[in-house]
Write a protein that holds these residues in place. Structure first.
Motif, PDB file in Angstrom:
ATOM      1  N   GLY A   1      -5.313 -61.441  -7.268  1.00 47.63           N
ATOM      2  CA  GLY A   1      -6.237 -60.828  -8.220  1.00 47.63           C
ATOM      3  C   GLY A   1      -6.982 -59.620  -7.693  1.00 47.63           C
ATOM      4  O   GLY A   1      -7.777 -59.034  -8.422  1.00 47.63           O
TER       5      GLY A   1
ATOM      6  N   TYR B   1     -10.086 -50.879   8.595  1.00 50.80           N
ATOM      7  CA  TYR B   1     -10.265 -49.942   7.508  1.00 50.80           C
ATOM      8  C   TYR B   1     -11.715 -49.542   7.347  1.00 50.80           C
ATOM      9  O   TYR B   1     -12.578 -50.380   7.153  1.00 50.80           O
TER      10      TYR B   1
ATOM     11  N   ARG C   1       3.851 -55.451 -15.574  1.00 45.21           N
ATOM     12  CA  ARG C   1       3.629 -56.515 -16.565  1.00 45.21           C
ATOM     13  C   ARG C   1       4.659 -56.335 -17.683  1.00 45.21           C
ATOM     14  O   ARG C   1       5.275 -55.264 -17.795  1.00 45.21           O
TER      15      ARG C   1
ATOM     16  N   PRO D   1      -6.802 -55.835  -6.603  1.00 41.56           N
ATOM     17  CA  PRO D   1      -5.954 -54.642  -6.552  1.00 41.56           C
ATOM     18  C   PRO D   1      -6.141 -53.915  -5.214  1.00 41.56           C
ATOM     19  O   PRO D   1      -7.269 -53.783  -4.759  1.00 41.56           O
TER      20      PRO D   1
ATOM     21  N   GLY E   1      -5.367 -50.471  -2.691  1.00 37.70           N
ATOM     22  CA  GLY E   1      -4.911 -49.095  -2.575  1.00 37.70           C
ATOM     23  C   GLY E   1      -3.619 -49.071  -1.765  1.00 37.70           C
ATOM     24  O   GLY E   1      -3.255 -50.061  -1.127  1.00 37.70           O
TER      25      GLY E   1
ATOM     26  N   ASP F   1      -9.174 -59.594 -12.944  1.00 36.53           N
ATOM     27  CA  ASP F   1      -8.273 -58.440 -12.824  1.00 36.53           C
ATOM     28  C   ASP F   1      -7.560 -58.170 -14.144  1.00 36.53           C
ATOM     29  O   ASP F   1      -7.457 -57.020 -14.582  1.00 36.53           O
ATOM     30  N   LEU F   2      -7.088 -59.225 -14.790  1.00 31.25           N
ATOM     31  CA  LEU F   2      -6.418 -59.046 -16.087  1.00 31.25           C
ATOM     32  C   LEU F   2      -7.401 -58.511 -17.129  1.00 31.25           C
ATOM     33  O   LEU F   2      -7.020 -57.803 -18.060  1.00 31.25           O
TER      34      LEU F   2
ATOM     35  N   ASP G   1      -3.147 -47.514   0.945  1.00 30.86           N
ATOM     36  CA  ASP G   1      -3.508 -47.670   2.353  1.00 30.86           C
ATOM     37  C   ASP G   1      -3.663 -49.148   2.728  1.00 30.86           C
ATOM     38  O   ASP G   1      -3.009 -49.644   3.643  1.00 30.86           O
ATOM     39  N   VAL G   2      -4.510 -49.851   1.981  1.00 36.55           N
ATOM     40  CA  VAL G   2      -4.737 -51.271   2.254  1.00 36.55           C
ATOM     41  C   VAL G   2      -3.450 -52.080   2.061  1.00 36.55           C
ATOM     42  O   VAL G   2      -3.124 -52.951   2.868  1.00 36.55           O
TER      43      VAL G   2
ATOM     44  N   ASN H   1      -9.251 -67.797  -6.415  1.00 35.03           N
ATOM     45  CA  ASN H   1      -8.098 -66.930  -6.732  1.00 35.03           C
ATOM     46  C   ASN H   1      -7.939 -66.804  -8.232  1.00 35.03           C
ATOM     47  O   ASN H   1      -7.760 -65.710  -8.771  1.00 35.03           O
TER      48      ASN H   1
ATOM     49  N   HIS I   1     -10.436 -64.553  -9.853  1.00 32.58           N
ATOM     50  CA  HIS I   1     -10.201 -63.132  -9.561  1.00 32.58           C
ATOM     51  C   HIS I   1      -8.983 -62.603 -10.314  1.00 32.58           C
ATOM     52  O   HIS I   1      -8.959 -61.433 -10.716  1.00 32.58           O
ATOM     53  N   ILE I   2      -7.981 -63.449 -10.515  1.00 32.78           N
ATOM     54  CA  ILE I   2      -6.815 -63.043 -11.305  1.00 32.78           C
ATOM     55  C   ILE I   2      -7.236 -62.779 -12.752  1.00 32.78           C
ATOM     56  O   ILE I   2      -6.843 -61.783 -13.363  1.00 32.78           O
TER      57      ILE I   2
ATOM     58  N   SER J   1     -11.845 -55.744 -12.178  1.00 35.76           N
ATOM     59  CA  SER J   1     -11.735 -55.853 -10.721  1.00 35.76           C
ATOM     60  C   SER J   1     -11.967 -54.495 -10.057  1.00 35.76           C
ATOM     61  O   SER J   1     -11.882 -53.450 -10.696  1.00 35.76           O
ATOM     62  N   GLN J   2     -12.281 -54.540  -8.779  1.00 41.37           N
ATOM     63  CA  GLN J   2     -12.516 -53.328  -7.981  1.00 41.37           C
ATOM     64  C   GLN J   2     -11.350 -53.151  -7.024  1.00 41.37           C
ATOM     65  O   GLN J   2     -10.984 -54.098  -6.335  1.00 41.37           O
ATOM     66  N   LYS J   3     -10.836 -51.949  -6.925  1.00 40.77           N
ATOM     67  CA  LYS J   3      -9.736 -51.688  -6.011  1.00 40.77           C
ATOM     68  C   LYS J   3     -10.242 -51.719  -4.577  1.00 40.77           C
ATOM     69  O   LYS J   3     -11.308 -51.195  -4.279  1.00 40.77           O
ATOM     70  N   PHE J   4      -9.458 -52.339  -3.700  1.00 43.85           N
ATOM     71  CA  PHE J   4      -9.759 -52.372  -2.271  1.00 43.85           C
ATOM     72  C   PHE J   4      -8.885 -51.311  -1.615  1.00 43.85           C
ATOM     73  O   PHE J   4      -7.666 -51.436  -1.585  1.00 43.85           O
ATOM     74  N   GLY J   5      -9.504 -50.268  -1.110  1.00 47.76           N
ATOM     75  CA  GLY J   5      -8.734 -49.152  -0.580  1.00 47.76           C
ATOM     76  C   GLY J   5      -8.548 -48.102  -1.656  1.00 47.76           C
ATOM     77  O   GLY J   5      -9.237 -48.139  -2.685  1.00 47.76           O
TER      78      GLY J   5
END
Lengths: 414, 414
Positions: free
Chosen positions: A53, A74, A16, A55, A57, B404-405, A59-60, B397, B400-401, B409-413
């Motif tokens: 939006g 996964y 950013r 995030p 990892g 995230d800002l 891996d993903v 979308n 979720h953006i 948000s929750q990380k996937f992976g």
């Protein structure tokens, strides 16, 4: 006609605006003549590795970058780390991420990383490997990076639906958690019991080990317990070679997670002691490896972790500097590839220096090569790519576009 | 780091070029210094509330704007209207949208809205509420806006698979339709019979009511029948607070539908007699409410209905004027928020003045705040946003953006 391609994965590249950089991102502020040339002659865009939006990892993000659906392949982080640590894992096995930790006499975790123990870990790990548990369950154990390790349970009727013994990120001083079944199946109950049995054995073995006595005497924290988290099962990934007309592919990465994903995708992993996943990545060595692998492969992935590390550390100056080194590395590759080779540059996720964590911001992406539709953007940066000709697409879309430009795609319909 | 955000929902904002405005849209023609400043410093784009080319209702548009999948939570309009009218509705209940209507002696609908009856509706509705039907089914009934009302059937084995008694939008003079089961289940048959029984009772109660005799004598159309449509069941929505790390959220809206969606999402609804869903919305009051709610909430939704009304009425002059008032309101909010607050501005759908109905055109959207990647667009309008850095994304979308800002948000992976 089939063409070769190099896929450059710059870990955590997206960022950013940074006030100190005049509201530019590290990538925008960096001097990147090669990347800008590639953007200028190529097709740019923004990639949401998984979805806008969200995030990802590492891996993903890399699964998506290689065209896999993380929801299908996964399950927990354990299996990926196990693959990365060189443990074999088969369908039916359950794998866990582990830490060597320091636990006091009351069972409280005084350090989740045992003082970031490094020396002697291999020796401790050997004592915890290949242990027979109740009900014919075998526990395999291997060290990963620093204080990290992996545990794989093998036996009949196991389940990944068990809780973590690790109390988690910022919970130093909390008790080690009892591993609980997360559903009512026999498999989850059996697995939870097996993990508990294993962790008790580990505490006994580690507690009396001379290395830990030495550590205590020299004022270091003992690695006297194992913490488990991220239980998961392995899922079969159809190798890229089977999915895309015999595509031969290889990966150059110094990081265990990316190596594991590459392995899942059926890619050849290039290893060399000088190739690391740390700040001092050796760009020259990576460029040479890419060029060497390109002789026998169609697709070569090259991964640089250092950008992500700088993002996590909030060091925009460092990140900018690393990007400039990557620019040099890409220049060395570009100067030495056969004329029809494609170059694709993207990232697995953003790690903004202001956030110090992975974010859901899309990553800048470009595809360059003879005959590729160019757009009007002349620099490689977050804002310029947002106006690029690829538009805003997912990591999966991006990979399929690259595969198609390489001539390895399958027609849908007739 | 977690940040707060204000989500401004300008109902039906999107429009098409108006000849009299020099082929500009009302938003493009309006003087909007604050919105343009926000667009200039922020990240703009086009949002398809649900999907490109699909016109949304206010309910679906707002569900998408709050990150829900309308296919999962939405079944007919009835339940949403019922929530909006203050009726309780539980799993198993079937809810219908209703109109008070004028039906002649042959059963033909001479006016679907009973001359847009307003006065006395509450009294008529009371007589139609809490009525016992065959097979232990209870009918609850409540007035909504003007000639509109809602019916909720409660009992065992009910189904939303029944047809409308309302002949529909432009079918004045058509017969009131017999309610038919839409599948062969006992539940659908039972429900159709219950609605028919209820509508007969309603005709009897209304037909002899003194209010209707008075209306006829004074030359007004009597409200002598109820028309039903939009049968639906309620579906459980996971509250935003549970989905996003304890996100605390509130809504400021004068309109029943948006209040109902906010309730479904677990948002606190701010109410005040001066806050309306009509042309004369009180921007100053709404701005004050937003600022008040921001103290104890992470996300505050503020909704303005007047733009949509002007679109339906085809009044581009009015719509332009309302947008200028909204610009002032946003300015009052922007001048008084804590420094790290984000402002997001979008709409639930387009209501072009030339169409006088909701259309599938995407809506202009922006996200503004410290550290948000800016793009090169400097005004807030349909055309400028089509070149913005957000690209073209869905309402889901977009939400979720924003989340995230905000750091929720929750990380996937991993």
């Amino acid at each position: 006609m089939k063409r070769k391609a190099i896929l450059v994965s710059i870990d955590g590249l997206g960022d950013r605006p940074i006030h100190e950089l005049g509201e530019l991102t590290p990538l925008e502020a960096a001097a990147t003549p090669t990347l800008d040339r590639i953007a200028s002659e190529g097709l740019t865009g923004l990639v949401d590795p998984y979805a806008p939006g969200i995030p990802c990892g590492t891996d993903v993000g890399h699964l998506c970058m290689l065209g896999y659906d993380p929801n299908e392949v996964y399950s927990g982080r354990g299996p990926i780390e196990a693959l990365g640590a060189g443990l074999e894992i088969f369908p039916g096995d359950v794998a866990f991420r582990c830490n060597f930790a320091t636990v006091d006499q009351e069972g409280k975790v005084s350090d989740r990383r045992a003082g970031r123990i490094r020396d002697g870990v291999a020796e401790l790990a050997r004592l915890l490997d290949n242990i027979s548990l109740n009900e014919d369950i075998i526990a395999n154990f291997a060290p990963a990076t620093d204080h990290r390790a992996v545990l794989v349970l093998r036996g009949k009727g196991l389940s990944p639906q068990v809780s973590d013994s690790d109390p988690g990120g910022n919970n130093e001083g909390m008790a080690m958690q009892k591993v609980q079944p997360l559903d009512k199946t026999d498999a989850a109950i059996r697995t939870a019991q097996a993990v508990e049995q294993y962790l008790a054995i580990a505490r006994e073995v580690l507690g009396k080990h001379p290395l830990n006595r030495q550590r205590i005497m020299s004022g270091q924290l003992p690695a006297n317990a194992i913490l488990t988290r991220g239980a998961g099962i392995v899922t079969y990934c159809t190798p890229l070679r089977e999915r895309f007309k015999g595509l031969r592919c290889a990966a150059v990465s110094g990081e265990a997670t990316v190596q594991a994903i590459a392995k899942m995708a059926g890619m050849q992993n290039y290893t060399h002691p000088g190739i690391t996943g740390s700040y001092d990545f050796n760009g020259k060595l990576k460029a040479a490896a890419v060029l060497e692998l390109l002789a026998d492969n169609d697709l070569v992935l090259v991964h640089i972790k250092a950008t992500d590390l700088a993002g996590h550390d909030g060091r925009w100056d460092q990140k900018k500097n690393i990007i400039e080194q990557i620019d040099t590395m890409v220049g060395q590759i570009k100067a030495n590839i056969p004329p029809d080779t494609l170059i694709a540059i993207t990232a697995d996720h953003s790690t903004p220096c202001t956030v110090k964590e992975h974010s859901g911001d899309p990553v800048p992406a470009v595809i360059w090569g003879k005959g590729v539709r160019a757009d009007k953007q002349v620099t490689y940066g977050e804002t310029s790519c947002s106006h690029g000709g690829l538009g805003r697409i997912t990591g999966n879309n991006y990979f399929h576009i690259l595969i198609d430009l390489m001539g390895f795609s399958q027609k849908f319909g007739a």
